[in-house]
Design a protein around this motif. Structure first.
Motif, PDB file in Angstrom:
ATOM      1  N   ALA A  91       0.849  -1.191   0.000  1.00 26.58           N
ATOM      2  CA  ALA A  91       0.000   0.000   0.000  1.00 26.58           C
ATOM      3  C   ALA A  91       0.878   1.232   0.000  1.00 26.58           C
ATOM      4  CB  ALA A  91      -0.901  -0.010   1.242  1.00 26.58           C
ATOM      5  N   THR A  92       0.230   2.374  -0.134  1.00 32.21           N
ATOM      6  CA  THR A  92       0.903   3.649   0.106  1.00 32.21           C
ATOM      7  C   THR A  92       0.137   4.367   1.205  1.00 32.21           C
ATOM      8  OG1 THR A  92      -0.408   4.760  -1.597  1.00 32.21           O
ATOM      9  CG2 THR A  92       1.742   3.853  -2.263  1.00 32.21           C
ATOM     10  N   LEU A  93       0.848   5.151   1.990  1.00 30.38           N
ATOM     11  CA  LEU A  93       0.230   5.895   3.078  1.00 30.38           C
ATOM     12  C   LEU A  93       0.732   7.339   3.056  1.00 30.38           C
ATOM     13  CD1 LEU A  93       0.480   3.387   6.084  1.00 30.38           C
ATOM     14  CD2 LEU A  93      -1.611   4.109   4.911  1.00 30.38           C
ATOM     15  N   PRO A  94      -0.093   8.280   3.506  1.00 29.05           N
ATOM     16  CA  PRO A  94       0.362   9.676   3.602  1.00 29.05           C
ATOM     17  C   PRO A  94       1.505   9.783   4.601  1.00 29.05           C
ATOM     18  CG  PRO A  94      -2.038   9.525   3.800  1.00 29.05           C
ATOM     19  CD  PRO A  94      -1.508   8.126   3.904  1.00 29.05           C
ATOM     20  N   VAL A  95       2.474  10.624   4.295  1.00 30.51           N
ATOM     21  CA  VAL A  95       3.616  10.761   5.188  1.00 30.51           C
ATOM     22  C   VAL A  95       3.188  11.290   6.559  1.00 30.51           C
ATOM     23  CG1 VAL A  95       5.329  11.022   3.357  1.00 30.51           C
ATOM     24  CG2 VAL A  95       4.123  13.047   4.232  1.00 30.51           C
ATOM     25  N   GLU A  96       2.111  12.110   6.587  1.00 31.38           N
ATOM     26  CA  GLU A  96       1.687  12.665   7.868  1.00 31.38           C
ATOM     27  C   GLU A  96       0.970  11.645   8.744  1.00 31.38           C
ATOM     28  OE1 GLU A  96      -1.453  14.020   4.798  1.00 31.38           O
ATOM     29  OE2 GLU A  96       0.735  13.843   4.929  1.00 31.38           O
ATOM     30  N   ALA A  97       0.589  10.487   8.165  1.00 25.45           N
ATOM     31  CA  ALA A  97      -0.054   9.442   8.958  1.00 25.45           C
ATOM     32  C   ALA A  97       0.965   8.554   9.668  1.00 25.45           C
ATOM     33  CB  ALA A  97      -0.949   8.586   8.066  1.00 25.45           C
ATOM     34  N   LEU A  98       2.239   8.774   9.372  1.00 22.63           N
ATOM     35  CA  LEU A  98       3.292   7.936   9.945  1.00 22.63           C
ATOM     36  C   LEU A  98       3.994   8.660  11.081  1.00 22.63           C
ATOM     37  CD1 LEU A  98       4.914   6.644   6.631  1.00 22.63           C
ATOM     38  CD2 LEU A  98       3.080   5.582   7.956  1.00 22.63           C
ATOM     39  N   LEU A 109       8.494  -0.483   6.422  1.00 22.80           N
ATOM     40  CA  LEU A 109       7.729  -1.463   7.190  1.00 22.80           C
ATOM     41  C   LEU A 109       7.026  -0.708   8.313  1.00 22.80           C
ATOM     42  CD1 LEU A 109       7.019  -4.450   7.791  1.00 22.80           C
ATOM     43  CD2 LEU A 109       8.995  -4.489   9.324  1.00 22.80           C
ATOM     44  N   VAL A 110       5.699  -0.799   8.371  1.00 25.34           N
ATOM     45  CA  VAL A 110       4.934  -0.066   9.389  1.00 25.34           C
ATOM     46  C   VAL A 110       3.944  -1.018  10.056  1.00 25.34           C
ATOM     47  CG1 VAL A 110       5.154   2.079   8.081  1.00 25.34           C
ATOM     48  CG2 VAL A 110       3.098   0.675   7.815  1.00 25.34           C
ATOM     49  N   ARG A 111       3.500  -0.617  11.249  1.00 21.08           N
ATOM     50  CA  ARG A 111       2.448  -1.365  11.926  1.00 21.08           C
ATOM     51  C   ARG A 111       1.371  -0.374  12.366  1.00 21.08           C
ATOM     52  NH1 ARG A 111       4.420  -3.269  17.964  1.00 21.08           N
ATOM     53  NH2 ARG A 111       5.293  -1.283  18.687  1.00 21.08           N
ATOM     54  N   GLY A 137      -6.388   5.343  15.917  1.00 20.26           N
ATOM     55  CA  GLY A 137      -6.672   6.667  15.369  1.00 20.26           C
ATOM     56  C   GLY A 137      -6.144   6.894  13.974  1.00 20.26           C
ATOM     57  N   GLY A 138      -5.988   5.824  13.213  1.00 24.10           N
ATOM     58  CA  GLY A 138      -5.527   5.983  11.836  1.00 24.10           C
ATOM     59  C   GLY A 138      -4.056   6.333  11.710  1.00 24.10           C
ATOM     60  N   ARG A 139      -3.278   6.102  12.755  1.00 29.22           N
ATOM     61  CA  ARG A 139      -1.853   6.370  12.732  1.00 29.22           C
ATOM     62  C   ARG A 139      -1.077   5.069  12.520  1.00 29.22           C
ATOM     63  NH1 ARG A 139      -0.140  11.183  11.958  1.00 29.22           N
ATOM     64  NH2 ARG A 139       1.734  10.756  13.193  1.00 29.22           N
ATOM     65  N   TYR A 140       0.171   5.209  12.060  1.00 23.56           N
ATOM     66  CA  TYR A 140       1.018   4.050  11.801  1.00 23.56           C
ATOM     67  C   TYR A 140       2.428   4.330  12.326  1.00 23.56           C
ATOM     68  CZ  TYR A 140      -2.780   2.833   8.649  1.00 23.56           C
ATOM     69  OH  TYR A 140      -4.015   2.555   8.127  1.00 23.56           O
ATOM     70  N   GLU A 141       3.008   3.310  12.946  1.00 24.90           N
ATOM     71  CA  GLU A 141       4.354   3.437  13.473  1.00 24.90           C
ATOM     72  C   GLU A 141       5.358   2.836  12.500  1.00 24.90           C
ATOM     73  OE1 GLU A 141       6.696   2.521  17.616  1.00 24.90           O
ATOM     74  OE2 GLU A 141       5.433   0.932  16.815  1.00 24.90           O
ATOM     75  N   ILE A 142       6.429   3.559  12.254  1.00 24.06           N
ATOM     76  CA  ILE A 142       7.471   3.053  11.359  1.00 24.06           C
ATOM     77  C   ILE A 142       8.342   2.061  12.130  1.00 24.06           C
ATOM     78  CG2 ILE A 142       9.466   3.663   9.945  1.00 24.06           C
ATOM     79  CD1 ILE A 142       8.216   6.474   9.672  1.00 24.06           C
ATOM     80  N   VAL A 143       8.396   0.844  11.641  1.00 22.58           N
ATOM     81  CA  VAL A 143       9.248  -0.182  12.238  1.00 22.58           C
ATOM     82  C   VAL A 143      10.629  -0.150  11.593  1.00 22.58           C
ATOM     83  CG1 VAL A 143       9.547  -2.664  12.617  1.00 22.58           C
ATOM     84  CG2 VAL A 143       7.265  -1.624  12.805  1.00 22.58           C
ATOM     85  N   ALA A 144      10.658   0.006  10.272  1.00 23.57           N
ATOM     86  CA  ALA A 144      11.913   0.089   9.527  1.00 23.57           C
ATOM     87  C   ALA A 144      11.725   1.054   8.368  1.00 23.57           C
ATOM     88  CB  ALA A 144      12.327  -1.287   9.003  1.00 23.57           C
ATOM     89  N   GLY A 145      12.651   1.990   8.255  1.00 22.33           N
ATOM     90  CA  GLY A 145      12.588   2.935   7.143  1.00 22.33           C
ATOM     91  C   GLY A 145      12.388   4.380   7.545  1.00 22.33           C
ATOM     92  N   GLU A 146      12.684   4.720   8.798  1.00 26.77           N
ATOM     93  CA  GLU A 146      12.461   6.107   9.243  1.00 26.77           C
ATOM     94  C   GLU A 146      13.303   7.090   8.440  1.00 26.77           C
ATOM     95  OE1 GLU A 146      13.017   8.958  13.182  1.00 26.77           O
ATOM     96  OE2 GLU A 146      12.834   6.784  13.448  1.00 26.77           O
ATOM     97  N   VAL A 205       4.522   1.369   1.557  1.00 22.48           N
ATOM     98  CA  VAL A 205       4.709   0.709   2.846  1.00 22.48           C
ATOM     99  C   VAL A 205       4.353  -0.761   2.765  1.00 22.48           C
ATOM    100  CG1 VAL A 205       4.180   2.836   4.117  1.00 22.48           C
ATOM    101  CG2 VAL A 205       2.354   1.169   3.677  1.00 22.48           C
ATOM    102  N   LEU A 206       4.925  -1.509   3.680  1.00 25.56           N
ATOM    103  CA  LEU A 206       4.485  -2.867   3.994  1.00 25.56           C
ATOM    104  C   LEU A 206       3.770  -2.774   5.329  1.00 25.56           C
ATOM    105  CD1 LEU A 206       7.668  -4.938   3.119  1.00 25.56           C
ATOM    106  CD2 LEU A 206       5.476  -5.103   1.948  1.00 25.56           C
ATOM    107  N   LEU A 207       2.495  -3.068   5.353  1.00 23.04           N
ATOM    108  CA  LEU A 207       1.702  -2.965   6.576  1.00 23.04           C
ATOM    109  C   LEU A 207       1.630  -4.332   7.236  1.00 23.04           C
ATOM    110  CD1 LEU A 207      -0.096  -1.298   8.426  1.00 23.04           C
ATOM    111  CD2 LEU A 207      -2.027  -1.824   6.918  1.00 23.04           C
ATOM    112  N   ARG A 208       2.137  -4.424   8.464  1.00 24.82           N
ATOM    113  CA  ARG A 208       2.168  -5.695   9.171  1.00 24.82           C
ATOM    114  C   ARG A 208       1.737  -5.492  10.622  1.00 24.82           C
ATOM    115  NH1 ARG A 208       2.290  -7.007   4.783  1.00 24.82           N
ATOM    116  NH2 ARG A 208       3.791  -8.288   3.633  1.00 24.82           N
ATOM    117  N   ASP A 209       0.991  -6.450  11.162  1.00 23.26           N
ATOM    118  CA  ASP A 209       0.659  -6.469  12.585  1.00 23.26           C
ATOM    119  C   ASP A 209       1.805  -7.176  13.307  1.00 23.26           C
ATOM    120  OD1 ASP A 209      -1.918  -5.210  12.730  1.00 23.26           O
ATOM    121  OD2 ASP A 209      -2.737  -6.961  11.689  1.00 23.26           O
ATOM    122  N   LEU A 210       2.604  -6.408  14.002  1.00 26.52           N
ATOM    123  CA  LEU A 210       3.765  -6.956  14.693  1.00 26.52           C
ATOM    124  C   LEU A 210       3.669  -6.682  16.182  1.00 26.52           C
ATOM    125  CD1 LEU A 210       6.625  -5.721  12.300  1.00 26.52           C
ATOM    126  CD2 LEU A 210       5.519  -7.965  12.305  1.00 26.52           C
TER     127      LEU A 210
END
Length: 292
Positions: A29-36, A69-71, A75-84, A100-105
């Motif tokens: 997927a792609t995500l807005p930069v402000e959502a990360l 890689l994000v999880r 509130g529609g936010r995503y945490e960067i796991v790898a790639g900050e 992004v790669l969206l994964r539940d980690l």
């Protein structure tokens, strides 16, 4: 230019990072930069402005070639796991979205993935690499990062108390290469306890072995002088001599003589006649002492 990776690390760790093997799959997927938002387990504490701008220029020309890689968070936010670093550079480049790669980690999986992703890079300084390896150790042991060093020391002293933990550490550090976990905790892990000025010097390229010696100086002015000496080419031995000056020889003749006699080479170097004379004199000394 983008950072070069150390491919062998990722390949050898694939079986050790459950749920993170999808790192090499196409972007989902792609995500807005402000959502990360930046990751909780990011080993990097410093991002060079010059290096970020260089990466931003590459992104302007080619886009983000490797997805983040994000999880998901609430509130529609995503945490960067790898790639900050790519996320920061994408913002500089003016991108509105990133792949992004969206994964539940779990926290443990995210911690290990963040550490491994950073350890695949060649531009880590020693502070960042030690922090990443410590995260790997903490994840392998199932303890918080702040407890990992104490646990490693305990296992090094008494490995028989938890052979399974020792085996996990052997496997993961063997996959990472360069050093064993025992060598890591005895040598390089201590850089995280150095004063801020010395850590900053390490980030700038100071050899960690020199840094550990400089860090022994409690006075900031003394550390500054030692850092200047190190920058000027002082060796580890030079710095150690400045931090721990050679003690002057004792003027006590009894102590001086006792040290010489304790050295087997002292008597071994005498001819037979001189040796007999020394032994006779020592006998007289012994008699005098017995009279007290």
């Amino acid at each position: 230019m983008t950072r070069r990776a150390r491919p062998a690390i990722g390949a050898r760790l694939t079986g050790l990072v459950e749920g993170v093997e999808a790192l090499g799959q196409p972007a989902a997927a792609t995500l807005p930069v402000e959502a990360l938002q930046a990751g909780t387990f990011q080993p990097r504490a410093h991002f060079s402005p010059g290096a970020l701008e260089a990466l931003a220029q590459s992104i302007r020309e080619q886009g983000v070639l490797q997805p983040l890689l994000v999880r998901p968070l609430s509130g529609g936010r995503y945490e960067i796991v790898a790639g900050e670093r790519r996320w920061r550079a994408a913002q500089l480049a003016g991108l509105a979205e990133v792949p992004v790669l969206l994964r539940d980690l779990t926290d443990a999986q995210a911690q290990l993935a963040a550490a491994v992703e950073n350890l695949q890079r060649e531009d880590l300084n020693v502070i960042e690499e030690v922090r990443a390896r410590l995260q790997v150790a903490a994840s392998s042991l199932g303890v918080p990062v702040e407890e990992a060093v104490a646990r490693l020391f305990a296992l090094d002293r008494r490995p028989e108390e938890d052979p399974e933990a020792v085996a996990r550490l052997d496997a993961v550090f063997g996959a990472l290469g360069r050093e064993t976990w025992r060598s890591f905790v005895k040598n390089r892990a201590a850089v995280l306890n150095l004063p801020d000025d010395v850590q900053q010097a390490v980030r700038g390229g100071l050899d960690y072995r020199k840094a550990l010696i400089v860090g022994r100086a409690a006075d900031p002015a003394a550390r500054a002088a030692l850092l200047e000496a190190a920058a000027g080419g002082a060796t580890v031995q030079d710095l150690r001599a400045q931090v721990t000056p050679t003690r002057p020889a004792s003027r006590d003749p009894v102590q001086a003589l006792a040290r010489r006699l304790a050295d087997r080479r002292t008597l071994a170097g005498l001819d037979a006649a001189r040796r007999r004379k020394v032994e006779r004199l020592l006998g007289q000394v012994a008699e005098l002492l017995d009279q007290n």
